[in-house]
Design an enzyme around this catalytic site. Structure first.
Site, PDB file in Angstrom:
ATOM      1  N   ASP A   1      -6.112  62.088  70.128  1.00  0.00           N
ATOM      2  CA  ASP A   1      -5.616  63.422  69.808  1.00  0.00           C
ATOM      3  C   ASP A   1      -6.792  64.394  69.717  1.00  0.00           C
ATOM      4  O   ASP A   1      -7.919  63.996  69.392  1.00  0.00           O
ATOM      5  CB  ASP A   1      -4.868  63.412  68.471  1.00  0.00           C
ATOM      6  CG  ASP A   1      -3.615  62.556  68.502  1.00  0.00           C
ATOM      7  OD1 ASP A   1      -3.076  62.345  69.602  1.00  0.00           O
ATOM      8  OD2 ASP A   1      -3.197  62.102  67.419  1.00  0.00           O
ATOM      9  N   LYS A   2      -6.524  65.658  69.951  1.00  0.00           N
ATOM     10  CA  LYS A   2      -7.577  66.666  69.968  1.00  0.00           C
ATOM     11  C   LYS A   2      -8.412  66.645  68.698  1.00  0.00           C
ATOM     12  O   LYS A   2      -9.645  66.766  68.744  1.00  0.00           O
ATOM     13  CB  LYS A   2      -6.968  68.056  70.178  1.00  0.00           C
ATOM     14  CG  LYS A   2      -7.997  69.171  70.257  1.00  0.00           C
ATOM     15  CD  LYS A   2      -7.342  70.505  70.567  1.00  0.00           C
ATOM     16  CE  LYS A   2      -8.390  71.613  70.665  1.00  0.00           C
ATOM     17  NZ  LYS A   2      -7.798  72.928  70.995  1.00  0.00           N
TER      18      LYS A   2
END
Length: 295
Positions: A135-136
């Site tokens: 995930d970012k």
């Protein structure tokens, strides 16, 4: 790029069977025969149905991979943890996406940065294969196979659950057990395209094993091993336990950090090209370490 193996057994064997024993998929054989590569036995062009005898050497020749013009390149830096002829392994900082988004004018992700790096290195293969994603706002280890064969070999290990990935997370509250297993199915949240939730009806089997490492007054550092790889699995499972990750506003975590406190810190997989296991360790980033020191 060439890969060669020598057949040692006594009974004749088809070329495609022998190559398959070394992880060469049907798709790779098609690329080799019809898209600029080749398949050779003792230096001679062959078909995959031809037979090999004891002592024969099979060679897979793969064409250079041309980068897509639809992917921007970036000169922004990358943090290289490991690199050989087949794999590039990076430490992704929190705040940088693994892959480019489609709704931004200038894409900045690890994929874009790796494309720029490949161009600066003048590598023959320019396709930015990515085999693991984070995930970012999760930090840590991301794997970029450097050619189609390396990607295929890594994917096979992922499907067979032979790639070991360990994470570290900071979760809210006091964990009462030293070691636990969260076994709860995960499904899409019907009210969100992105969010996931535990659900017994439509959920897929999901298992997260964890070990308590340090307990503070209001939060706990845990080591996590995934037995399945569902989207947001760690974040969903600890929220389900009523111990959401610190900083994870999507799943109810307290805002004590500016992003979810999750880091991929260890990876172990087998390289069929080096014929040995590769283990990568990635230290905690500064924001998580600072929180732990104050915890």
């Amino acid at each position: 790029m060439k890969f060669s193996w020598t057949y040692q057994d006594s009974a004749p064997i088809k070329v495609r069977t022998f190559l398959g024993m070394h992880g060469v998929t049907r798709a790779l054989m098609i690329v080799a025969k019809y898209h600029g590569g080749d398949i050779l036995v003792n230096g001679q062009h062959v078909w995959t149905i031809n037979l090999m005898q004891t002592g024969d050497q099979a060679t897979l020749v793969l064409p250079d991979e041309t980068a897509s013009e639809n992917v921007d390149s970036s000169d922004d830096p990358i943090d290289i943890l490991y690199e050989d002829n087949d794999y590039l392994i990076l430490n992704k900082p929190a705040g940088v996406a693994s892959v480019p988004a489609h709704n931004v004018a200038r894409a900045d992700s690890l994929v874009n940065r790796v494309k720029g790096y490949y161009q600066r290195q003048n590598y023959a293969d320019q396709v930015t294969h990515i085999a693991t994603r984070l995930d970012k706002n999760t930090s840590g280890i991301v794997v970029f196979p450097k050619h189609h064969f390396a990607h295929s070999a890594f994917d096979q290990q992922l499907k067979q659950h032979r790639v070991v990935k360990k994470y570290q997370a900071i979760v809210a509250g006091n964990l009462t057990v030293q070691h636990g297993l969260i076994d709860a199915p995960i499904q899409r949240d019907p009210e969100s395209f992105v969010k996931r939730q535990v659900g017994a009806v439509a959920g897929k089997n999901s298992q997260t094993e964890y070990w308590r490492q340090r307990q503070g007054k209001r939060a706990c550092l845990v080591s996590v091993l995934l037995h399945t790889g569902r989207t947001h699995q760690i974040r969903v499972h600890f929220s389900y336990l009523k111990h959401p990750l610190v900083g994870d506003d999507m799943y109810g975590g307290p805002d004590w950090m500016q992003r979810q406190a999750l880091h991929c810190g260890n990876l172990n997989f087998y390289s069929p090209f080096l014929q040995r296991y590769i283990e990568i360790n990635c230290p905690l980033p500064a924001d998580m370490q600072e929180f732990i020191d104050q915890m």
